[in-house]
Write a protein that holds these residues in place. Structure first.
Motif, PDB file in Angstrom:
ATOM      1  N   VAL A 214       0.337  -1.196  -0.025  1.00 16.03           N
ATOM      2  CA  VAL A 214      -0.021   0.051  -0.460  1.00 16.03           C
ATOM      3  C   VAL A 214       1.000   1.580  -0.151  1.00 16.03           C
ATOM      4  CG1 VAL A 214      -1.816   1.108   1.304  1.00 16.03           C
ATOM      5  CG2 VAL A 214      -1.745  -1.875   0.964  1.00 16.03           C
ATOM      6  N   TYR A 215       0.653   2.051  -0.495  1.00 13.68           N
ATOM      7  CA  TYR A 215       1.295   3.401  -1.159  1.00 13.68           C
ATOM      8  C   TYR A 215       0.222   4.720  -1.415  1.00 13.68           C
ATOM      9  CZ  TYR A 215       5.242   0.283  -2.741  1.00 13.68           C
ATOM     10  OH  TYR A 215       6.232  -0.126  -2.727  1.00 13.68           O
ATOM     11  N   ASP A 216       1.024   5.846  -0.486  1.00 15.32           N
ATOM     12  CA  ASP A 216       0.489   7.395  -0.977  1.00 15.32           C
ATOM     13  C   ASP A 216       0.444   7.896  -1.990  1.00 15.32           C
ATOM     14  OD1 ASP A 216       0.307  10.242  -0.313  1.00 15.32           O
ATOM     15  OD2 ASP A 216      -0.638   9.537   1.604  1.00 15.32           O
TER      16      ASP A 216
ATOM     17  N   LEU B 195     -10.978  -2.366   4.255  1.00 16.11           N
ATOM     18  CA  LEU B 195      -9.781  -3.367   4.366  1.00 16.11           C
ATOM     19  C   LEU B 195      -8.825  -2.766   5.980  1.00 16.11           C
ATOM     20  CD1 LEU B 195      -7.017  -0.897   3.289  1.00 16.11           C
ATOM     21  CD2 LEU B 195      -8.370  -0.380   1.576  1.00 16.11           C
ATOM     22  N   MET B 196      -7.662  -3.435   5.990  1.00 14.59           N
ATOM     23  CA  MET B 196      -7.069  -3.166   7.586  1.00 14.59           C
ATOM     24  C   MET B 196      -5.276  -2.880   6.675  1.00 14.59           C
ATOM     25  SD  MET B 196      -5.662  -5.539  11.153  1.00 14.59           S
ATOM     26  CE  MET B 196      -7.702  -6.033  11.083  1.00 14.59           C
ATOM     27  N   ILE B 197      -4.789  -2.345   7.343  1.00 15.39           N
ATOM     28  CA  ILE B 197      -3.101  -2.486   6.796  1.00 15.39           C
ATOM     29  C   ILE B 197      -1.745  -2.497   7.619  1.00 15.39           C
ATOM     30  CG2 ILE B 197      -1.666  -0.291   5.589  1.00 15.39           C
ATOM     31  CD1 ILE B 197      -4.196   0.966   4.452  1.00 15.39           C
ATOM     32  N   MET B 198      -1.219  -2.962   7.396  1.00 16.35           N
ATOM     33  CA  MET B 198      -0.171  -2.808   9.307  1.00 16.35           C
ATOM     34  C   MET B 198       1.701  -2.561   8.350  1.00 16.35           C
ATOM     35  SD  MET B 198       1.861  -5.550  10.907  1.00 16.35           S
ATOM     36  CE  MET B 198       2.721  -6.435   8.824  1.00 16.35           C
TER      37      MET B 198
ATOM     38  N   ALA C 242       2.868   5.188  10.628  1.00 13.56           N
ATOM     39  CA  ALA C 242       1.431   5.506  11.341  1.00 13.56           C
ATOM     40  C   ALA C 242       0.026   6.288  10.055  1.00 13.56           C
ATOM     41  CB  ALA C 242       1.812   6.684  12.595  1.00 13.56           C
ATOM     42  N   PHE C 243      -1.296   5.893  10.753  1.00 13.28           N
ATOM     43  CA  PHE C 243      -1.822   6.841  10.360  1.00 13.28           C
ATOM     44  C   PHE C 243      -2.903   7.686  11.255  1.00 13.28           C
ATOM     45  CE2 PHE C 243      -1.392   3.106   6.756  1.00 13.28           C
ATOM     46  CZ  PHE C 243      -2.449   3.688   5.695  1.00 13.28           C
ATOM     47  N   GLU C 244      -3.330   8.338  10.668  1.00 15.38           N
ATOM     48  CA  GLU C 244      -4.283   8.940  11.969  1.00 15.38           C
ATOM     49  C   GLU C 244      -5.406   8.749  11.766  1.00 15.38           C
ATOM     50  OE1 GLU C 244      -3.467  13.499  12.162  1.00 15.38           O
ATOM     51  OE2 GLU C 244      -1.349  12.845  11.532  1.00 15.38           O
TER      52      GLU C 244
ATOM     53  N   SER D 223      -0.674   2.042  17.520  1.00 18.76           N
ATOM     54  CA  SER D 223       0.994   1.342  16.993  1.00 18.76           C
ATOM     55  C   SER D 223       1.317   0.591  18.153  1.00 18.76           C
ATOM     56  CB  SER D 223       0.841   3.139  17.384  1.00 18.76           C
ATOM     57  OG  SER D 223       1.123   3.650  15.482  1.00 18.76           O
ATOM     58  N   GLU D 224       2.080  -0.102  17.771  1.00 18.15           N
ATOM     59  CA  GLU D 224       3.127  -1.211  18.904  1.00 18.15           C
ATOM     60  C   GLU D 224       4.540  -0.796  19.159  1.00 18.15           C
ATOM     61  OE1 GLU D 224       3.159  -4.746  17.338  1.00 18.15           O
ATOM     62  OE2 GLU D 224       0.337  -5.011  16.842  1.00 18.15           O
ATOM     63  N   GLU D 225       5.339  -0.908  19.948  1.00 17.67           N
ATOM     64  CA  GLU D 225       6.100  -0.367  20.354  1.00 17.67           C
ATOM     65  C   GLU D 225       7.172  -0.834  19.674  1.00 17.67           C
ATOM     66  OE1 GLU D 225       7.653  -2.203  24.260  1.00 17.67           O
ATOM     67  OE2 GLU D 225       5.724  -1.930  24.852  1.00 17.67           O
ATOM     68  N   ALA D 226       6.662  -2.114  18.477  1.00 20.38           N
ATOM     69  CA  ALA D 226       8.755  -2.205  17.961  1.00 20.38           C
ATOM     70  C   ALA D 226       7.630  -1.455  16.354  1.00 20.38           C
ATOM     71  CB  ALA D 226       8.304  -3.827  16.946  1.00 20.38           C
ATOM     72  N   HIS D 227       7.583  -0.196  16.217  1.00 22.59           N
ATOM     73  CA  HIS D 227       7.627   0.717  15.643  1.00 22.59           C
ATOM     74  C   HIS D 227       6.417   0.349  14.454  1.00 22.59           C
ATOM     75  CE1 HIS D 227       9.934   4.028  16.868  1.00 22.59           C
ATOM     76  NE2 HIS D 227      11.464   2.888  17.203  1.00 22.59           N
ATOM     77  N   VAL D 228       5.689  -0.639  14.851  1.00 19.14           N
ATOM     78  CA  VAL D 228       4.454  -1.723  14.059  1.00 19.14           C
ATOM     79  C   VAL D 228       3.013  -0.770  13.794  1.00 19.14           C
ATOM     80  CG1 VAL D 228       3.320  -3.484  13.200  1.00 19.14           C
ATOM     81  CG2 VAL D 228       5.595  -4.055  13.698  1.00 19.14           C
ATOM     82  N   HIS D 229       3.133  -0.138  12.903  1.00 16.13           N
ATOM     83  CA  HIS D 229       0.782   0.136  12.696  1.00 16.13           C
ATOM     84  C   HIS D 229       0.178  -0.648  12.124  1.00 16.13           C
ATOM     85  CE1 HIS D 229       3.451   3.952  14.364  1.00 16.13           C
ATOM     86  NE2 HIS D 229       4.702   3.672  13.763  1.00 16.13           N
TER      87      HIS D 229
END
Length: 121
Positions: free
Chosen positions: A25-27, A45-48, A52-54, A86-92
């Motif tokens: 997925v790209y902006d 849809l769900m993106i990982m 970060a998304f707002e 967001s998670e600690e491991a910079h996973v959004h």
């Protein structure tokens, strides 16, 4: 009493589909990589990813297909980010509702689900 996750599940009108192949997925505006699809249906849809998304923001996204569908290698959609985490491991994570899609892109999206869908989640 139902948990918030159960309530969220109950609100879904369509089954979500995990995919057998990665869809990046790209902006569209910045061409920056936002992440990968986790699951999808015709309305959301769900993106990982590592971007970060707002919440409550509108995004124009390009879904890069693993191989062409109906002669296209990308599906352009507009989405509204309903929630993000967001998670600690910079996973959004982000859950988005499709709010702008052409008829042609919708046909491609439905074909994507049919070709690469691994069942419902």
């Amino acid at each position: 009493m139902a948990s918030s996750e159960e309530k969220k599940t109950d609100q879904r009108r369509l089954p979500r589909h995990a995919l057998s192949e990665p869809v990046n997925v790209y902006d569209r505006a910045t061409q920056s990589f936002m992440g990968r699809l986790v699951n999808i249906h015709a309305e959301g849809l769900m993106i990982m990813g590592n971007q970060a998304f707002e919440d409550e923001n509108i995004y124009q996204l390009d879904l890069q297909l693993p191989r062409p569908i109906n002669g296209h290698d990308m599906i352009a959609i507009g989405v509204d980010c309903l929630w993000s985490r967001s998670e600690e491991a910079h996973v959004h994570w982000a859950g988005c509702r499709v709010i702008d899609i052409s008829d042609e892109a919708l046909r491609d999206l439905e074909a994507l689900i049919e070709l690469f869908g691994q069942g419902t989640v």
